[in-house]
Design a protein around this motif. Structure first.
Motif, short mmCIF file in Angstrom:
data_model
loop_
_atom_site.label_atom_id
_atom_site.label_comp_id
_atom_site.label_asym_id
_atom_site.label_seq_id
_atom_site.Cartn_x
_atom_site.Cartn_y
_atom_site.Cartn_z
N ARG A 21 -13.55 6.85 6.09
CA ARG A 21 -13.32 8.31 6.09
C ARG A 21 -13.32 8.85 7.53
NH1 ARG A 21 -17.57 9.39 3.51
NH2 ARG A 21 -16.65 8.97 1.48
N GLY A 25 -10.16 10.36 9.46
CA GLY A 25 -10.31 11.75 9.88
C GLY A 25 -10.03 11.91 11.37
N SER A 75 -3.91 13.85 5.87
CA SER A 75 -5.03 14.78 5.74
C SER A 75 -6.17 14.06 5.03
CB SER A 75 -4.63 16.05 4.99
OG SER A 75 -4.26 15.75 3.67
N VAL A 76 -7.38 14.37 5.44
CA VAL A 76 -8.56 13.66 4.94
C VAL A 76 -9.57 14.68 4.44
CG1 VAL A 76 -10.42 12.06 5.57
CG2 VAL A 76 -8.16 11.82 6.63
N SER A 77 -10.07 14.45 3.22
CA SER A 77 -11.14 15.28 2.67
C SER A 77 -12.38 14.40 2.49
CB SER A 77 -10.71 15.88 1.32
OG SER A 77 -10.70 14.87 0.32
N ASP A 78 -13.41 14.94 1.91
CA ASP A 78 -14.63 14.16 1.68
C ASP A 78 -14.43 13.01 0.71
OD1 ASP A 78 -16.08 15.74 3.40
OD2 ASP A 78 -16.93 16.99 1.81
N HIS A 79 -13.47 13.15 -0.21
CA HIS A 79 -13.33 12.18 -1.28
C HIS A 79 -12.03 11.40 -1.28
CE1 HIS A 79 -16.90 13.96 -2.88
NE2 HIS A 79 -16.32 15.14 -2.89
N PHE A 81 -7.83 10.75 0.88
CA PHE A 81 -6.89 11.09 1.95
C PHE A 81 -5.50 11.14 1.35
CE2 PHE A 81 -6.72 6.47 2.05
CZ PHE A 81 -5.44 6.15 2.42
N GLU A 82 -4.65 11.91 2.01
CA GLU A 82 -3.27 12.06 1.58
C GLU A 82 -2.39 11.74 2.77
OE1 GLU A 82 -0.76 15.13 -1.16
OE2 GLU A 82 -2.23 15.99 0.20
N GLY A 134 -3.58 18.04 -2.18
CA GLY A 134 -4.87 18.39 -1.59
C GLY A 134 -6.02 18.39 -2.57
N ALA A 136 -8.81 16.71 -4.32
CA ALA A 136 -9.54 15.45 -4.16
C ALA A 136 -10.33 15.16 -5.42
CB ALA A 136 -10.49 15.56 -2.96
#
Length: 181
Positions: A21, A25, A75-79, A81-82, A134, A136
């Motif tokens: 992650r 990120g 794009s990266v979130s807590d759970h 990525f896209e 987006g 997640a």
């Protein structure tokens, strides 16, 4: 032998997914640095994975992508990525939860991780191809252990986004963290 009520296997695996992650990120924010690039293998039917039905038919179990030259909109979130990739000149947006990843490799650094999923975690949920961008997924609470990387042939397209084998110079194994008795 004592029972592990702390579930150290889950804690270690979650920490190692945190490495993935953080790396993605940083890459989303700063771009690739040096010769670093990433091979990411994931289960195509894991809960929360979003890819086209065409790609799901081609890769019903597992798929490896390369993030190196031709990708966009990472794009990266807590759970999850896209990322946008092209497969046989057809653009695709993929949403990949970190829990779906089975292998992460940076050949430039000789760094490899392999994650093993429980059967329940790996089981497919409904095809998420129609879910909004987006969104997640929640991380799975049931994870198996990280194990030593064993080279394998990956079945994936050979153009911009997909890969086969990767370098395996350094291997991170959960056994390195266990006390030998």
């Amino acid at each position: 032998m004592a029972v592990d009520l702390m579930r150290y296997d889950i804690l270690v695996q979650d920490a190692l997914r945190g490495v993935v992650r953080k790396v993605l990120g940083d890459m989303a924010r700063d771009g690739l640095v040096g010769e670093h690039h990433f091979y990411i293998t994931f289960r195509t039917h894991a809960r929360g994975v979003r890819l086209s039905s065409r790609m799901r038919e081609l890769y019903p179990d597992e798929m490896t992508i390369i993030l190196q030259h031709q990708f966009w909109d990472l794009s990266v979130s807590d759970h999850a990525f896209e990322v946008g990739l092209s497969f046989k000149n057809v653009p695709e947006m993929l949403l990949i939860p970190f829990d779906a990843i089975t292998r992460f490799s940076d050949p430039a650094a000789g760094f490899d991780l392999e994650f093993k999923l429980d059967v329940e975690t790996a089981e497919a949920s409904a095809n998420d191809a129609g879910s909004p961008t987006g969104v997640a997924t929640e991380p799975s609470a049931r994870l198996a252990s990280v194990d030593t990387l064993k080279p394998k042939d990956a079945e994936a397209p050979r153009d911009a986004g997909a890969a086969g084998d990767s370098a395996t110079d350094k291997i991170v194994s959960i056994d390195a963290f266990r006390k030998k008795t």
